[in-house]
Design a protein around this motif. Structure first.
Motif, PDB file in Angstrom:
ATOM      1  N   MET A 131     -39.922 -41.169 -46.022  1.00 61.10           N
ATOM      2  CA  MET A 131     -40.381 -40.948 -47.397  1.00 61.10           C
ATOM      3  C   MET A 131     -40.823 -39.505 -47.594  1.00 61.10           C
ATOM      4  O   MET A 131     -40.829 -38.997 -48.702  1.00 61.10           O
ATOM      5  CB  MET A 131     -41.533 -41.896 -47.725  1.00 61.10           C
ATOM      6  CG  MET A 131     -41.144 -43.372 -47.679  1.00 61.10           C
ATOM      7  SD  MET A 131     -39.783 -43.767 -48.794  1.00 61.10           S
ATOM      8  CE  MET A 131     -40.605 -43.528 -50.367  1.00 61.10           C
ATOM      9  N   GLU A 132     -41.185 -38.830 -46.492  1.00 61.33           N
ATOM     10  CA  GLU A 132     -41.620 -37.444 -46.604  1.00 61.33           C
ATOM     11  C   GLU A 132     -40.459 -36.468 -46.442  1.00 61.33           C
ATOM     12  O   GLU A 132     -40.644 -35.260 -46.549  1.00 61.33           O
ATOM     13  CB  GLU A 132     -42.682 -37.149 -45.539  1.00 61.33           C
ATOM     14  CG  GLU A 132     -43.954 -37.958 -45.715  1.00 61.33           C
ATOM     15  CD  GLU A 132     -44.965 -37.652 -44.643  1.00 61.33           C
ATOM     16  OE1 GLU A 132     -44.653 -36.779 -43.786  1.00 61.33           O
ATOM     17  OE2 GLU A 132     -46.050 -38.251 -44.664  1.00 61.33           O
ATOM     18  N   MET A 133     -39.257 -36.963 -46.189  1.00 63.62           N
ATOM     19  CA  MET A 133     -38.087 -36.108 -46.019  1.00 63.62           C
ATOM     20  C   MET A 133     -37.639 -35.566 -47.367  1.00 63.62           C
ATOM     21  O   MET A 133     -37.654 -36.266 -48.378  1.00 63.62           O
ATOM     22  CB  MET A 133     -36.932 -36.895 -45.379  1.00 63.62           C
ATOM     23  CG  MET A 133     -37.188 -37.318 -43.947  1.00 63.62           C
ATOM     24  SD  MET A 133     -35.885 -38.418 -43.327  1.00 63.62           S
ATOM     25  CE  MET A 133     -34.484 -37.337 -43.403  1.00 63.62           C
ATOM     26  N   GLY A 134     -37.197 -34.301 -47.384  1.00 65.11           N
ATOM     27  CA  GLY A 134     -36.625 -33.739 -48.593  1.00 65.11           C
ATOM     28  C   GLY A 134     -35.186 -34.183 -48.772  1.00 65.11           C
ATOM     29  O   GLY A 134     -34.579 -34.794 -47.878  1.00 65.11           O
ATOM     30  N   PHE A 135     -34.610 -33.824 -49.918  1.00 61.61           N
ATOM     31  CA  PHE A 135     -33.247 -34.259 -50.229  1.00 61.61           C
ATOM     32  C   PHE A 135     -32.253 -33.745 -49.187  1.00 61.61           C
ATOM     33  O   PHE A 135     -31.395 -34.487 -48.694  1.00 61.61           O
ATOM     34  CB  PHE A 135     -32.851 -33.762 -51.625  1.00 61.61           C
ATOM     35  CG  PHE A 135     -31.454 -34.137 -52.025  1.00 61.61           C
ATOM     36  CD1 PHE A 135     -31.168 -35.426 -52.463  1.00 61.61           C
ATOM     37  CD2 PHE A 135     -30.409 -33.222 -51.938  1.00 61.61           C
ATOM     38  CE1 PHE A 135     -29.879 -35.778 -52.824  1.00 61.61           C
ATOM     39  CE2 PHE A 135     -29.120 -33.573 -52.284  1.00 61.61           C
ATOM     40  CZ  PHE A 135     -28.851 -34.847 -52.739  1.00 61.61           C
ATOM     41  N   LYS A 136     -32.343 -32.475 -48.810  1.00 58.06           N
ATOM     42  CA  LYS A 136     -31.416 -31.899 -47.851  1.00 58.06           C
ATOM     43  C   LYS A 136     -31.520 -32.590 -46.498  1.00 58.06           C
ATOM     44  O   LYS A 136     -30.509 -32.889 -45.860  1.00 58.06           O
ATOM     45  CB  LYS A 136     -31.695 -30.403 -47.698  1.00 58.06           C
ATOM     46  CG  LYS A 136     -30.811 -29.695 -46.686  1.00 58.06           C
ATOM     47  CD  LYS A 136     -31.149 -28.210 -46.622  1.00 58.06           C
ATOM     48  CE  LYS A 136     -30.369 -27.524 -45.531  1.00 58.06           C
ATOM     49  NZ  LYS A 136     -30.688 -26.084 -45.426  1.00 58.06           N
ATOM     50  N   LYS A 138     -32.443 -35.627 -45.951  1.00 62.86           N
ATOM     51  CA  LYS A 138     -31.850 -36.960 -46.069  1.00 62.86           C
ATOM     52  C   LYS A 138     -30.326 -36.895 -45.952  1.00 62.86           C
ATOM     53  O   LYS A 138     -29.690 -37.757 -45.334  1.00 62.86           O
ATOM     54  CB  LYS A 138     -32.255 -37.601 -47.391  1.00 62.86           C
ATOM     55  CG  LYS A 138     -33.726 -37.986 -47.467  1.00 62.86           C
ATOM     56  CD  LYS A 138     -34.050 -38.592 -48.824  1.00 62.86           C
ATOM     57  CE  LYS A 138     -35.539 -38.982 -48.894  1.00 62.86           C
ATOM     58  NZ  LYS A 138     -35.903 -39.558 -50.205  1.00 62.86           N
ATOM     59  N   VAL A 139     -29.737 -35.861 -46.579  1.00 66.01           N
ATOM     60  CA  VAL A 139     -28.282 -35.714 -46.489  1.00 66.01           C
ATOM     61  C   VAL A 139     -27.867 -35.441 -45.045  1.00 66.01           C
ATOM     62  O   VAL A 139     -26.857 -35.980 -44.562  1.00 66.01           O
ATOM     63  CB  VAL A 139     -27.795 -34.584 -47.413  1.00 66.01           C
ATOM     64  CG1 VAL A 139     -26.285 -34.333 -47.203  1.00 66.01           C
ATOM     65  CG2 VAL A 139     -28.050 -34.918 -48.877  1.00 66.01           C
ATOM     66  N   ILE A 140     -28.638 -34.621 -44.353  1.00 65.24           N
ATOM     67  CA  ILE A 140     -28.345 -34.347 -42.940  1.00 65.24           C
ATOM     68  C   ILE A 140     -28.365 -35.644 -42.149  1.00 65.24           C
ATOM     69  O   ILE A 140     -27.459 -35.926 -41.344  1.00 65.24           O
ATOM     70  CB  ILE A 140     -29.364 -33.348 -42.367  1.00 65.24           C
ATOM     71  CG1 ILE A 140     -29.129 -31.953 -42.966  1.00 65.24           C
ATOM     72  CG2 ILE A 140     -29.265 -33.290 -40.841  1.00 65.24           C
ATOM     73  CD1 ILE A 140     -30.160 -30.927 -42.547  1.00 65.24           C
ATOM     74  N   ARG A 141     -29.408 -36.460 -42.376  1.00 63.88           N
ATOM     75  CA  ARG A 141     -29.512 -37.728 -41.655  1.00 63.88           C
ATOM     76  C   ARG A 141     -28.353 -38.654 -42.009  1.00 63.88           C
ATOM     77  O   ARG A 141     -27.767 -39.309 -41.144  1.00 63.88           O
ATOM     78  CB  ARG A 141     -30.847 -38.403 -42.001  1.00 63.88           C
ATOM     79  CG  ARG A 141     -31.117 -39.672 -41.191  1.00 63.88           C
ATOM     80  CD  ARG A 141     -31.111 -39.356 -39.681  1.00 63.88           C
ATOM     81  NE  ARG A 141     -31.283 -40.546 -38.898  1.00 63.88           N
ATOM     82  CZ  ARG A 141     -32.463 -41.047 -38.539  1.00 63.88           C
ATOM     83  NH1 ARG A 141     -33.579 -40.430 -38.876  1.00 63.88           N
ATOM     84  NH2 ARG A 141     -32.527 -42.142 -37.818  1.00 63.88           N
ATOM     85  N   MET A 142     -27.986 -38.663 -43.278  1.00 63.97           N
ATOM     86  CA  MET A 142     -26.871 -39.492 -43.738  1.00 63.97           C
ATOM     87  C   MET A 142     -25.576 -39.070 -43.037  1.00 63.97           C
ATOM     88  O   MET A 142     -24.805 -39.901 -42.565  1.00 63.97           O
ATOM     89  CB  MET A 142     -26.718 -39.358 -45.250  1.00 63.97           C
ATOM     90  CG  MET A 142     -25.592 -40.165 -45.858  1.00 63.97           C
ATOM     91  SD  MET A 142     -25.939 -41.935 -45.899  1.00 63.97           S
ATOM     92  CE  MET A 142     -27.253 -41.986 -47.121  1.00 63.97           C
ATOM     93  N   ALA A 143     -25.332 -37.731 -42.962  1.00 63.23           N
ATOM     94  CA  ALA A 143     -24.099 -37.222 -42.360  1.00 63.23           C
ATOM     95  C   ALA A 143     -24.040 -37.544 -40.865  1.00 63.23           C
ATOM     96  O   ALA A 143     -22.981 -37.902 -40.336  1.00 63.23           O
ATOM     97  CB  ALA A 143     -24.001 -35.723 -42.581  1.00 63.23           C
ATOM     98  N   LYS A 144     -25.185 -37.434 -40.186  1.00 63.12           N
ATOM     99  CA  LYS A 144     -25.198 -37.711 -38.755  1.00 63.12           C
ATOM    100  C   LYS A 144     -24.991 -39.182 -38.455  1.00 63.12           C
ATOM    101  O   LYS A 144     -24.363 -39.554 -37.464  1.00 63.12           O
ATOM    102  CB  LYS A 144     -26.530 -37.247 -38.159  1.00 63.12           C
ATOM    103  CG  LYS A 144     -26.692 -35.743 -38.089  1.00 63.12           C
ATOM    104  CD  LYS A 144     -28.027 -35.386 -37.456  1.00 63.12           C
ATOM    105  CE  LYS A 144     -28.196 -33.878 -37.328  1.00 63.12           C
ATOM    106  NZ  LYS A 144     -29.505 -33.523 -36.713  1.00 63.12           N
ATOM    107  N   GLU A 145     -25.518 -40.036 -39.316  1.00 60.71           N
ATOM    108  CA  GLU A 145     -25.435 -41.473 -39.063  1.00 60.71           C
ATOM    109  C   GLU A 145     -24.127 -42.090 -39.534  1.00 60.71           C
ATOM    110  O   GLU A 145     -23.835 -43.229 -39.230  1.00 60.71           O
ATOM    111  CB  GLU A 145     -26.607 -42.189 -39.757  1.00 60.71           C
ATOM    112  CG  GLU A 145     -27.969 -41.859 -39.192  1.00 60.71           C
ATOM    113  CD  GLU A 145     -28.142 -42.390 -37.783  1.00 60.71           C
ATOM    114  OE1 GLU A 145     -27.451 -43.366 -37.442  1.00 60.71           O
ATOM    115  OE2 GLU A 145     -28.947 -41.836 -37.025  1.00 60.71           O
ATOM    116  N   LYS A 146     -23.355 -41.331 -40.276  1.00 60.70           N
ATOM    117  CA  LYS A 146     -22.140 -41.908 -40.847  1.00 60.70           C
ATOM    118  C   LYS A 146     -21.154 -42.354 -39.780  1.00 60.70           C
ATOM    119  O   LYS A 146     -20.447 -43.335 -39.946  1.00 60.70           O
ATOM    120  CB  LYS A 146     -21.468 -40.900 -41.778  1.00 60.70           C
ATOM    121  CG  LYS A 146     -20.289 -41.506 -42.516  1.00 60.70           C
ATOM    122  CD  LYS A 146     -19.661 -40.513 -43.451  1.00 60.70           C
ATOM    123  CE  LYS A 146     -18.514 -41.190 -44.185  1.00 60.70           C
ATOM    124  NZ  LYS A 146     -17.495 -41.696 -43.285  1.00 60.70           N
TER     125      LYS A 146
END
Length: 597
Positions: A131-136, A138-146
């Protein structure tokens, strides 16, 4: 990361908000929150929306589509992808290029982040405090987990695949590292598309190969045809086959295993093999683009398949030319059909040397079924042409065997209308089979109209054509008219030229520089005769200048004998000696029979 690498795209060809086009097996294969759960929630919302649509009394409001990412969000997402790619071992230059040119992949990451935010699922996805993560972040996490490790972005940006195609192809490449794939993509572009634009020659050849294919095909040829059909459906069609911007994406879509081939042990080995055969790197691409499966063959297999060239009597220096013209000769289907063709012509008692000569000249015959070839052989046989004569005819014009039966019959009918019997038509076929391999409407009828235009009436057509059937397939602009203009520039009228053609039609087949000019120069300047003399005896132009015209002229000049061109040249040696020489005192130089030059 500097923002200069990520300008916001002002014109995306497809919207980034459609979640249906971004579906895959799982965005988060390693997390506690799977895409399946997200899919069930979305499905539930869609059901509520449909119920609301058809029953306004229901209280559930319809869901709204995800908003298009703002320029700032998109820029941050590109920067996030850049950082992820760098972590995967990609150079900064390549990471920037990929993140700049994969808008749909970036849009998918943004949408995934927005979906989780909208459904308030970040906290349930992981025990960490997202919840404390910024938008960028979150996108990094999304890309790594994809789970695709950036391969989909690579395929969209450097290959040009659509997002769905990129996802499909990426499944084949799970064992490959991203840096290795980037190297292979660049390598493939280099070997398939290096050099200048070929002007559509490769595409023209591909169309011809397809047009004359009438046999069952093996899997390799089928895949090649599918590849061609994809490009043919695009604007520009197969003329764009050598364009990396158009063709490369379809090449990878049709043959995704290309990106799995090892560079050294396979690709370089294939290229070196062809180069050792005297085929330049630029020409190798013609072979690869018209038959990509050859890249999967072991060199030993290619060597075995290339034994067919020895069977055909192809010289080593010509192997490359034939491969460029007809790369499919390496395929299993074509090699098997070659055996069928040989067997068929053997039963027809056509010499193998003639069959092989026809194939060397026009290898597209190898794609034609024997049943189709048989139809043409039967039609040719109706004109009394078979066995060795048939062999001679197909050696001169192999395309005749690839004609449609009706097209061949149309040529025969035209000759019948001109007054030729079948036997005479057969003689014309043996001398100039190209006539029977050309179009009645686009070529033959136009030539007849040309003859009429210059003053050769229809009643003279049979004589003109019988004497010189090649006239019907001579190029009007580049062959016939230049020769007429040359004669008229010497002072002859169009009527004079037409008279000469009626009497001696091969006239218009002679080269201006090699035949007409030297002979007429000798006539005018040395023999001091008017050019009109050749109107009365156009066969003057058929005799050898060195072996017939000059020797006889100088003999007559020494004796101060004046005579017509016909009397000087139309007699054989015995007649010439009897009429103009004292037998036993002067030896006439050995004559040469009239030659067509």
């Amino acid at each position: 990361m500097s923002s200069k690498f990520f300008p916001f795209p002002t014109n995306l060809s497809t919207p980034l908000t459609s979640s249906s086009s971004f579906s895959s097996s799982s965005l988060f294969p390693n997390s506690s929150f799977s895409l399946t759960k997200l899919h069930h929630i979305r499905t539930h919302h869609r059901k509520l929306h449909r119920r609301h649509k058809y029953n306004p009394l229901l209280a559930a409001p319809p869901t709204t589509p995800a908003p298009t990412p703002s320029p700032e969000e998109f820029k941050q997402a590109q920067e996030a992808l850049f950082e992820v790619l760098c972590e995967f071992g990609v150079s900064e230059e390549d990471s920037a290029a990929i993140s700049e040119n994969s808008p749909r992949y970036v849009g998918m990451l943004v949408e995934g982040v927005r979906d989780l935010e909208e459904l308030e699922l970040w906290s349930s996805w992981n025990s960490e405090n997202e919840m404390e993560m910024g938008f960028k972040e979150k996108v990094i996490r999304m890309a790594k987990e994809k789970g695709d490790n950036g391969k989909v972005a690579l395929l969209e940006s450097l290959v040009g695949l659509s997002l769905s195609s990129a996802m499909n192809v990426a499944r084949y490449l799970s064992a490959e590292t991203l840096p290795a794939l980037i190297a292979k993509v660049k390598y493939m572009k280099e070997i398939f598309f290096s050099g200048s634009n070929d002007g559509g020659i490769i595409g023209k050849n591909a169309r011809r190969m397809m047009r004359h294919l009438s046999i069952p095909v093996d899997e390799d040829l089928q895949q090649t045809l599918s590849f061609f059909e994809k490009i043919e459906a695009r604007r520009g069609g197969l003329d764009m086959l050598s364009s990396k911007d158009i063709s490369f994406r379809y090449l990878v879509e049709s043959f995704p295993r290309l990106l799995l081939l090892p560079l050294e042990s396979q690709m370089n080995t294939i290229l070196e093999f062809f180069e050792n055969k005297g085929i330049s790197r630029g020409c190798v691409r013609n072979i690869l683009l018209t038959f990509p499966p050859i890249m999967f063959y072991k060199v030993e297999v290619i060597k075995t398949r290339m034994l067919v060239f020895k069977e055909l009597g192809v010289e080593d220096k010509d192997v490359g030319k034939l491969l460029i013209k007809y790369s499919w000769i390496i395929s299993t289907s074509i090699q098997e059909n070659y055996k069928e063709i040989l067997h068929f012509f053997d039963t027809e008692k056509v010499p193998k040397v003639s069959v092989d000569g026809a194939i060397r000249s026009w290898p597209h015959l190898l794609g034609s079924s024997t049943s189709k070839i048989k139809l043409m052989v039967e039609e040719i046989g109706k004109l009394g042409v078979g066995n060795k004569k048939l062999g001679q005819a197909i050696s001169k014009s192999p395309q005749i065997l690839l004609r449609k039966q009706q097209e061949f019959i149309e040529v025969v009918s035209l000759l019948e209308e001109l007054g030729f019997e079948k036997e005479t038509s057969g003689s014309i076929l043996c001398r100039c089979p190209e006539i029977f391999a050309t179009s009645v409407e686009r070529t033959l009828t136009r030539k007849l109209k040309f003859l009429a235009t210059i003053g050769v009436s229809q009643v003279h057509f049979p004589r003109v054509i019988k004497k010189y059937p090649e006239l019907l397939v001579s190029d009007t602009e580049r062959t016939l008219l230049p020769r007429m203009r040359y004669l008229m520039n010497l002072g002859l009228s169009e009527k004079d030229v037409a008279f000469m053609v009626r009497r001696f039609s091969p006239l218009l087949g002679y080269s201006v520089d090699e035949v007409l000019r030297p002979k007429l120069d000798f006539l005018i300047n040395t023999m001091e005769k008017p050019v009109r003399d050749v109107v009365e005896y156009p066969r003057f132009l058929s005799y050898s200048l060195e072996k017939r015209i000059k020797p006889r002229f100088w003999i007559l000049k020494q004796r101060n004998i004046e005579c017509s061109l016909k009397d000087m040249l139309g007699k054989n040696d015995e007649e010439f000696a009897s009429d103009f020489l004292e037998v036993g005192k002067t030896k006439v130089p050995p004559p040469a029979s009239p030659t067509r030059q």
